[in-house]
Design a protein around this motif. Structure first.
Motif, PDB file in Angstrom:
ATOM      1  N   SER A  68     -11.985  11.679   1.921  1.00  0.00           N
ATOM      2  CA  SER A  68     -10.953  11.076   3.143  1.00  0.00           C
ATOM      3  C   SER A  68      -9.957  10.058   2.648  1.00  0.00           C
ATOM      4  CB  SER A  68     -11.553  10.779   4.281  1.00  0.00           C
ATOM      5  OG  SER A  68     -12.742  12.220   4.971  1.00  0.00           O
ATOM      6  N   VAL A  69      -8.801  10.617   3.177  1.00  0.00           N
ATOM      7  CA  VAL A  69      -7.889   9.103   2.811  1.00  0.00           C
ATOM      8  C   VAL A  69      -6.981   8.783   4.306  1.00  0.00           C
ATOM      9  CG1 VAL A  69      -7.304   9.744   0.634  1.00  0.00           C
ATOM     10  CG2 VAL A  69      -6.026  11.227   2.119  1.00  0.00           C
ATOM     11  N   GLN A  70      -6.494   7.450   4.504  1.00  0.00           N
ATOM     12  CA  GLN A  70      -5.962   7.541   5.623  1.00  0.00           C
ATOM     13  C   GLN A  70      -4.040   8.324   5.096  1.00  0.00           C
ATOM     14  OE1 GLN A  70      -8.350   6.357   7.907  1.00  0.00           O
ATOM     15  NE2 GLN A  70      -6.307   6.224   8.385  1.00  0.00           N
ATOM     16  N   GLU A  71      -3.865   8.920   6.564  1.00  0.00           N
ATOM     17  CA  GLU A  71      -1.909   9.411   6.528  1.00  0.00           C
ATOM     18  C   GLU A  71      -1.159   7.906   5.839  1.00  0.00           C
ATOM     19  OE1 GLU A  71      -0.959  10.119  10.623  1.00  0.00           O
ATOM     20  OE2 GLU A  71       0.964  10.814   9.658  1.00  0.00           O
ATOM     21  N   GLY A  72      -0.614   8.296   4.419  1.00  0.00           N
ATOM     22  CA  GLY A  72      -0.127   7.558   4.094  1.00  0.00           C
ATOM     23  C   GLY A  72      -0.153   7.356   2.009  1.00  0.00           C
ATOM     24  N   ASP A  73      -1.738   7.164   2.878  1.00  0.00           N
ATOM     25  CA  ASP A  73      -2.557   6.985   1.222  1.00  0.00           C
ATOM     26  C   ASP A  73      -2.379   7.563   0.220  1.00  0.00           C
ATOM     27  OD1 ASP A  73      -5.172   4.909   2.803  1.00  0.00           O
ATOM     28  OD2 ASP A  73      -2.881   4.626   1.794  1.00  0.00           O
ATOM     29  N   SER A  74      -2.455   7.991  -1.235  1.00  0.00           N
ATOM     30  CA  SER A  74      -2.830   8.712  -2.065  1.00  0.00           C
ATOM     31  C   SER A  74      -4.103   9.706  -2.461  1.00  0.00           C
ATOM     32  CB  SER A  74      -1.912   8.118  -3.748  1.00  0.00           C
ATOM     33  OG  SER A  74      -1.117   7.593  -3.325  1.00  0.00           O
ATOM     34  N   ALA A  75      -4.014  10.554  -2.577  1.00  0.00           N
ATOM     35  CA  ALA A  75      -5.125  11.030  -2.597  1.00  0.00           C
ATOM     36  C   ALA A  75      -5.076  11.736  -4.466  1.00  0.00           C
ATOM     37  CB  ALA A  75      -5.206  12.140  -1.789  1.00  0.00           C
ATOM     38  N   VAL A  76      -6.505  11.548  -5.429  1.00  0.00           N
ATOM     39  CA  VAL A  76      -6.980  12.045  -6.265  1.00  0.00           C
ATOM     40  C   VAL A  76      -7.593  12.437  -6.423  1.00  0.00           C
ATOM     41  CG1 VAL A  76      -6.933  11.342  -9.238  1.00  0.00           C
ATOM     42  CG2 VAL A  76      -5.516   9.822  -7.060  1.00  0.00           C
ATOM     43  N   ILE A  77      -7.801  13.964  -7.941  1.00  0.00           N
ATOM     44  CA  ILE A  77      -8.948  15.085  -7.670  1.00  0.00           C
ATOM     45  C   ILE A  77      -8.686  15.282  -9.037  1.00  0.00           C
ATOM     46  CG2 ILE A  77      -9.562  17.006  -6.966  1.00  0.00           C
ATOM     47  CD1 ILE A  77      -7.719  17.330  -4.601  1.00  0.00           C
ATOM     48  N   ARG A 104       5.778  15.737  -3.224  1.00  0.00           N
ATOM     49  CA  ARG A 104       4.996  14.861  -3.400  1.00  0.00           C
ATOM     50  C   ARG A 104       3.358  14.469  -4.128  1.00  0.00           C
ATOM     51  NH1 ARG A 104       2.366  14.241   0.728  1.00  0.00           N
ATOM     52  NH2 ARG A 104       3.331  16.937   1.475  1.00  0.00           N
ATOM     53  N   ILE A 105       3.799  15.708  -5.114  1.00  0.00           N
ATOM     54  CA  ILE A 105       2.570  16.093  -5.792  1.00  0.00           C
ATOM     55  C   ILE A 105       2.803  16.269  -7.263  1.00  0.00           C
ATOM     56  CG2 ILE A 105       1.273  18.662  -6.540  1.00  0.00           C
ATOM     57  CD1 ILE A 105       0.909  19.575  -3.479  1.00  0.00           C
ATOM     58  N   ALA A 106       2.118  15.286  -7.875  1.00  0.00           N
ATOM     59  CA  ALA A 106       1.916  15.795  -9.706  1.00  0.00           C
ATOM     60  C   ALA A 106       0.544  16.152 -10.213  1.00  0.00           C
ATOM     61  CB  ALA A 106       2.371  14.052  -9.274  1.00  0.00           C
ATOM     62  N   THR A 121       0.773  11.985  -3.234  1.00  0.00           N
ATOM     63  CA  THR A 121       1.455  10.878  -2.755  1.00  0.00           C
ATOM     64  C   THR A 121       1.240  10.803  -0.790  1.00  0.00           C
ATOM     65  OG1 THR A 121       3.398  11.321  -3.503  1.00  0.00           O
ATOM     66  CG2 THR A 121       1.733   9.811  -4.585  1.00  0.00           C
ATOM     67  N   GLU A 122       2.062  10.304  -0.007  1.00  0.00           N
ATOM     68  CA  GLU A 122       2.298   9.548   1.425  1.00  0.00           C
ATOM     69  C   GLU A 122       1.297  11.090   1.643  1.00  0.00           C
ATOM     70  OE1 GLU A 122       6.935   8.618  -0.844  1.00  0.00           O
ATOM     71  OE2 GLU A 122       6.394   9.847   1.453  1.00  0.00           O
ATOM     72  N   THR A 123       0.168  11.254   1.710  1.00  0.00           N
ATOM     73  CA  THR A 123      -0.380  12.380   2.602  1.00  0.00           C
ATOM     74  C   THR A 123      -0.250  11.817   3.710  1.00  0.00           C
ATOM     75  OG1 THR A 123      -2.821  10.595   2.693  1.00  0.00           O
ATOM     76  CG2 THR A 123      -2.575  12.446   0.459  1.00  0.00           C
ATOM     77  N   THR A 126      -9.561  15.650   3.474  1.00  0.00           N
ATOM     78  CA  THR A 126      -9.468  15.077   5.114  1.00  0.00           C
ATOM     79  C   THR A 126      -8.258  14.016   5.211  1.00  0.00           C
ATOM     80  OG1 THR A 126     -11.018  15.568   6.165  1.00  0.00           O
ATOM     81  CG2 THR A 126     -10.419  14.762   7.253  1.00  0.00           C
ATOM     82  N   VAL A 127      -7.465  13.906   6.401  1.00  0.00           N
ATOM     83  CA  VAL A 127      -6.728  13.647   6.008  1.00  0.00           C
ATOM     84  C   VAL A 127      -6.338  12.621   7.057  1.00  0.00           C
ATOM     85  CG1 VAL A 127      -4.107  12.669   5.601  1.00  0.00           C
ATOM     86  CG2 VAL A 127      -4.445  14.129   3.933  1.00  0.00           C
ATOM     87  N   LEU A 128      -6.550  11.419   7.151  1.00  0.00           N
ATOM     88  CA  LEU A 128      -7.011  11.326   9.075  1.00  0.00           C
ATOM     89  C   LEU A 128      -5.494  10.111   9.295  1.00  0.00           C
ATOM     90  CD1 LEU A 128     -10.378   9.164   7.286  1.00  0.00           C
ATOM     91  CD2 LEU A 128     -10.795  11.392   8.829  1.00  0.00           C
TER      92      LEU A 128
END
Lengths: 111, 114
Positions: free
Chosen positions: A12-21, A61-63, A78-80, A108-110
């Motif tokens: 779960s990340v806040q909107e605008g934050d980055s996510a890494v899997i 936004r995807i890498a 990035t910038e979820t 989940t982008v909050l």
């Protein structure tokens, strides 16, 4: 055979934050590493892929990064945005090897 | 092109009955894949075809499962007899160049065996 491990299982990340899997694979002969996005009740769809002759690939936004020595590859968003919420699957395989999928990450982008 | 087309979208059947899932790949694609998706096991490749010929069926769980591709535009996955543990979403996918390129998935068939 190939074994692909994917972490985390939920993120779960806040909107605008980055996510890494992150994913690891076992077969050094694997040379193709796609990432699929699956929205609830929908089909998996390719969002980005990388081949073993490249270390990094970016599409807006995807890498995706690939470390062949360590046998791991990662997806960076990035910038979820809320529409990024979905299950993401990594996979490893190649021309002579069927794709083995990871177990998936529920992002989940909050707002 | 309408993409990969699967039918039916949903199937509910009783244990012991025969189930047939159908797939129409994208026109011109020469590879066709059948996948099964469950919460426990994730996305698993069951079998794939190249030019209508089965290449690798090592993912087929047991003899109750069979798949055919009589021509380039049609494939079936049959389960006989069906069991509750076969309940899953079954996806068909196709592409032009095989295992190391994008696979285009159909919408899936949600199978429930009661």
């Amino acid at each position: 055979g190939e074994n692909v491990e994917q972490h985390p299982s939920t993120l779960s990340v806040q909107e605008g934050d980055s996510a890494v899997i992150k994913c690891t694979y076992s077969d050094s002969a694997s040379n193709y590493f796609p990432w699929y996005k699956q929205e609830l009740g929908k089909r998996p769809q390719l969002i980005i892929d990388i081949r073993s002759n490249v270390g990094e690939k970016k599409d807006q936004r995807i890498a995706v990064t690939l470390n062949k020595t360590a046998k791991h590859f990662s997806l960076h968003i990035t910038e979820t945005q809320p529409e990024d919420s979905a299950v993401y699957f990594c996979a490893a395989g190649g021309s002579a090897r069927q794709l083995t999928f990871g177990s998936g990450t529920q992002l989940t982008v909050l707002p | 092109d309408a993409g990969v087309i699967q039918s039916p979208r949903h199937e509910v059947t009783e244990m012991g009955q025969e189930v047939t899932l159908r797939c129409k790949p994208i026109s011109g694609h020469d590879y066709l894949f059948w996948y099964r998706q469950t919460m426990m096991r994730g996305l698993e490749l069951l079998i794939y075809f190249n030019n209508n010929v089965p290449i690798d069926d090592s993912g087929m769980p047991e003899d109750r499962f069979s798949a055919k591709m009589p021509n380039a535009s049609f494939s079936t996955l049959k389960i006989q007899p069906s069991e509750p543990r076969d309940s899953a979403v079954y996806f068909c996918a196709s592409n032009l160049r095989g295992l190391n390129t994008e696979a285009f998935f159909g919408q899936g068939t949600r199978l429930t065996v009661v």
